[in-house]
Scaffold this motif. Structure first.
Motif, PDB file in Angstrom:
ATOM      1  N   PHE A 136       0.825  -1.211   0.000  1.00 17.79           N
ATOM      2  CA  PHE A 136       0.000   0.000   0.000  1.00 17.79           C
ATOM      3  C   PHE A 136       0.859   1.261   0.000  1.00 17.79           C
ATOM      4  N   ARG A 137       2.002   1.211   0.683  1.00 15.83           N
ATOM      5  CA  ARG A 137       2.895   2.372   0.736  1.00 15.83           C
ATOM      6  C   ARG A 137       3.588   2.636  -0.595  1.00 15.83           C
ATOM      7  N   LYS A 138       3.497   1.680  -1.528  1.00 12.74           N
ATOM      8  CA  LYS A 138       4.178   1.817  -2.815  1.00 12.74           C
ATOM      9  C   LYS A 138       3.233   2.148  -3.970  1.00 12.74           C
ATOM     10  N   VAL A 139       1.927   2.183  -3.709  1.00 11.15           N
ATOM     11  CA  VAL A 139       0.982   2.324  -4.821  1.00 11.15           C
ATOM     12  C   VAL A 139       0.530   3.759  -5.023  1.00 11.15           C
ATOM     13  N   SER A 140       0.223   4.055  -6.261  1.00 14.18           N
ATOM     14  CA  SER A 140      -0.379   5.327  -6.651  1.00 14.18           C
ATOM     15  C   SER A 140      -1.522   5.020  -7.608  1.00 14.18           C
ATOM     16  N   VAL A 141      -2.262   6.053  -7.989  1.00 18.99           N
ATOM     17  CA  VAL A 141      -3.430   5.851  -8.851  1.00 18.99           C
ATOM     18  C   VAL A 141      -3.377   6.789 -10.044  1.00 18.99           C
ATOM     19  N   ALA A 142      -4.021   6.358 -11.134  1.00 16.76           N
ATOM     20  CA  ALA A 142      -4.085   7.141 -12.366  1.00 16.76           C
ATOM     21  C   ALA A 142      -5.393   6.790 -13.073  1.00 16.76           C
ATOM     22  N   PRO A 143      -5.783   7.584 -14.079  1.00 16.73           N
ATOM     23  CA  PRO A 143      -6.997   7.238 -14.832  1.00 16.73           C
ATOM     24  C   PRO A 143      -6.863   5.901 -15.545  1.00 16.73           C
ATOM     25  N   GLN A 144      -7.994   5.337 -15.940  1.00 20.28           N
ATOM     26  CA  GLN A 144      -7.999   4.054 -16.647  1.00 20.28           C
ATOM     27  C   GLN A 144      -7.394   4.215 -18.035  1.00 20.28           C
ATOM     28  N   LEU A 145      -6.935   3.116 -18.598  1.00 24.66           N
ATOM     29  CA  LEU A 145      -6.332   3.114 -19.924  1.00 24.66           C
ATOM     30  C   LEU A 145      -7.397   3.330 -20.994  1.00 24.66           C
ATOM     31  N   LYS A 146      -7.113   4.241 -21.924  1.00 19.25           N
ATOM     32  CA  LYS A 146      -8.041   4.457 -23.030  1.00 19.25           C
ATOM     33  C   LYS A 146      -7.380   5.309 -24.103  1.00 19.25           C
ATOM     34  N   ALA A 147      -7.927   5.248 -25.302  1.00 20.39           N
ATOM     35  CA  ALA A 147      -7.486   6.127 -26.375  1.00 20.39           C
ATOM     36  C   ALA A 147      -8.057   7.524 -26.156  1.00 20.39           C
ATOM     37  N   ASP A 148      -7.395   8.530 -26.723  1.00 24.06           N
ATOM     38  CA  ASP A 148      -7.878   9.905 -26.558  1.00 24.06           C
ATOM     39  C   ASP A 148      -9.286  10.082 -27.122  1.00 24.06           C
ATOM     40  N   SER A 149      -9.627   9.300 -28.126  1.00 23.18           N
ATOM     41  CA  SER A 149     -10.923   9.462 -28.789  1.00 23.18           C
ATOM     42  C   SER A 149     -12.064   8.734 -28.092  1.00 23.18           C
ATOM     43  N   SER A 150     -11.764   7.926 -27.100  1.00 25.61           N
ATOM     44  CA  SER A 150     -12.808   7.134 -26.454  1.00 25.61           C
ATOM     45  C   SER A 150     -13.167   7.715 -25.089  1.00 25.61           C
ATOM     46  N   ALA A 151     -14.312   7.295 -24.570  1.00 24.66           N
ATOM     47  CA  ALA A 151     -14.779   7.755 -23.261  1.00 24.66           C
ATOM     48  C   ALA A 151     -14.289   6.811 -22.175  1.00 24.66           C
ATOM     49  N   TYR A 152     -14.313   7.290 -20.940  1.00 24.68           N
ATOM     50  CA  TYR A 152     -14.028   6.424 -19.800  1.00 24.68           C
ATOM     51  C   TYR A 152     -15.191   5.450 -19.611  1.00 24.68           C
ATOM     52  N   ASN A 153     -14.874   4.265 -19.154  1.00 27.61           N
ATOM     53  CA  ASN A 153     -15.918   3.265 -18.934  1.00 27.61           C
ATOM     54  C   ASN A 153     -16.511   3.392 -17.531  1.00 27.61           C
ATOM     55  N   VAL A 154     -17.823   3.273 -17.440  1.00 28.80           N
ATOM     56  CA  VAL A 154     -18.546   3.329 -16.172  1.00 28.80           C
ATOM     57  C   VAL A 154     -19.420   2.088 -16.070  1.00 28.80           C
ATOM     58  N   ALA A 155     -19.454   1.481 -14.897  1.00 26.59           N
ATOM     59  CA  ALA A 155     -20.329   0.334 -14.639  1.00 26.59           C
ATOM     60  C   ALA A 155     -21.516   0.799 -13.807  1.00 26.59           C
ATOM     61  N   VAL A 156     -22.701   0.316 -14.138  1.00 31.69           N
ATOM     62  CA  VAL A 156     -23.942   0.781 -13.514  1.00 31.69           C
ATOM     63  C   VAL A 156     -24.693  -0.383 -12.896  1.00 31.69           C
TER      64      VAL A 156
END
Length: 441
Positions: A291-311
């Motif tokens: 946990f002391r070594k982890v960081s976070v970033a946005p999900q992988l995607k192409a510039d032309s695509s949207a972020y994925n959301v689960a509902v």
């Protein structure tokens, strides 16, 4: 004799009536319980099914139901919690038997499967325009099949990239933003450390989501044509083939799913994982050193695509005898106040626009004080931004289970070299075209 009995009967009735009128309090005391019982029996009874919320969220769900019943004394709600793995089977059986619940918690793909057979009521026929406008429009439209809305969105989740800074730094690799960057990082980490950058889990809808995240589309036009029989589809199949053929991913990606990806990340064999922000708490508890070594970033995607959301949705079966009451309750459960109360209990996100309007997902205090937001705050910020800019990448499809099976089978065939990429892609497109024109799953 008859006259005598009639006279005595009238005298008795008169005396009885005088006695009651002379003691009105006793009359009320006698009649009140009967009236109360009659009102209770006249209340509409609806049944509410959820997926695996008990026992950890009993207080929350029971509290929401109690408040709804207080505001709606004419409706009573019976709550039934169903194990995650049993929901689809139980729901299909109940629909077939005519005993389906009035309100049920489902995911979009299974909701769409029921909508395909006309089994779900359209909430837009029961909610006002103002009530519909309370939900994020990019999320509301995810619950449409052939122009008909089939469910109300409830809580949301969106995958973020959680990465091991130590592994990336040791390999001299950057945090990837897209699939091209992931391939570069995978080669670097394998050559420098003998480890893996990523474990591309192939369970659920993840392989389909990946193609859309790369900039492709699953269906084209009005949804009746295949959308990936092109250069982007070919690039996606080639990407997976390269990962496997160059031994940049473990061999068991063909047989293991997301749980294996989690296990390998926690053991330090994989440098990054795409999963929900709730996984951070699991790492903190199970692997405090990691946990002391982890960081976070946005999900992988192409510039032309949207972020994925689960509902996760609340749906009302069309056969419900109490659709008005059912939608009144479903709207109450998913209103902004109740969704925000749930989001404060667990690391999920609301589907209501009001949940993002009060700054609850921005770390304004940290910015004012010039301090860095915590890892959890950063994860929430990224997740909220992705929800506002994102969409459900795998929209409801007819014959979804058959489409997904065909896609994964042919993708894996290309990965192991059983079929050339062009052949595997063509086979997938041909099968999809067949099922897109067939309404029976």
């Amino acid at each position: 004799m008859k006259t005598f009995l009639s006279t005595r009967l009238r005298a008795f009735q008169s005396a009885w009536l005088k006695a009651l009128l002379s003691k009105p309090l006793k009359l009320i005391t006698l009649i009140a319980p009967l009236l109360t019982a009659g009102a209770a029996s006249a209340a509409t009874q609806i049944q509410f099914w959820t997926m695996q919320l008990s026992p950890f969220h009993d207080d929350y769900v029971n509290g929401v139901i109690a408040e709804f019943e207080r505001q709606n004394p004419d409706i009573r709600v019976k709550w039934v919690d169903v194990p995650w793995k049993e929901m689809e089977k139980k729901m299909l059986a109940s629909v077939a038997a005519g005993t389906a619940p009035d309100v049920v918690n489902l995911n979009p793909q299974f909701s769409a499967k029921l909508a395909q057979y006309g089994a779900l009521a359209n909430p837009e026929h029961y909610l006002s325009e103002g009530e519909v406008a309370q939900y994020l429009p990019n999320i509301w439209t995810a619950n449409r099949f052939r122009g008909e809305t089939f469910a109300i969105p409830w809580y949301l989740s969106t995958a973020i990239t959680i990465y091991n800074r130590e592994l990336l730094q040791a390999a001299g690799a950057e945090v990837p933003r897209d699939y091209r960057g992931l391939l570069v990082a995978a080669r670097r980490i394998k050559s420098e450390l003998g480890k893996y950058a990523y474990f591309p889990a192939m369970d659920g809808s993840r392989p389909l989501e990946g193609l859309v995240a790369m900039g492709g589309e699953l269906v084209a036009g009005d949804g009746s044509r295949v959308g990936f029989d092109n250069a982007i589809g070919s690039a996606y199949f080639n990407f997976y083939r390269d990962l496997y053929q160059q031994e940049l991913v473990p061999r068991n990606v063909l047989t293991e799913g997301h749980h294996k990806a989690v296990e390998l990340f926690q053991s330090g064999e994989v440098a990054l994982i795409t999963t929900g922000m709730q996984f951070l708490e699991t790492i903190r508890i199970n692997a405090p050193d990691l946990f002391r070594k982890v960081s976070v970033a946005p999900q992988l995607k192409a510039d032309s695509s949207a972020y994925n959301v689960a509902v996760m949705n609340l749906a009302v079966p069309k056969r419900s005898a109490h659709k008005e009451a059912a939608f009144r309750f479903a709207h109450f459960v998913t209103n902004n106040e109740n969704q925000m109360a749930l989001a404060r209990r667990i690391p999920l996100l609301p589907s209501t626009a009001g949940g993002y309007a009060d700054g609850g997902y921005r770390d304004d205090q940290a910015e004012r004080l010039g301090s860095e937001p915590s890892l959890f705050q950063r994860a929430r910020q990224i997740s909220a931004q992705q929800v506002l800019q994102g969409q459900v990448l795998v929209t409801p499809l007819p014959n979804y289970s058959k489409l997904r099976t065909s896609f994964v089978f042919n993708l894996q065939s290309a990965m192991v070299g059983r079929a050339p990429v062009d052949e595997a892609l063509a086979e997938t497109a041909q099968t999809w075209q067949l099922f897109l024109g067939n309404d029976h799953d």
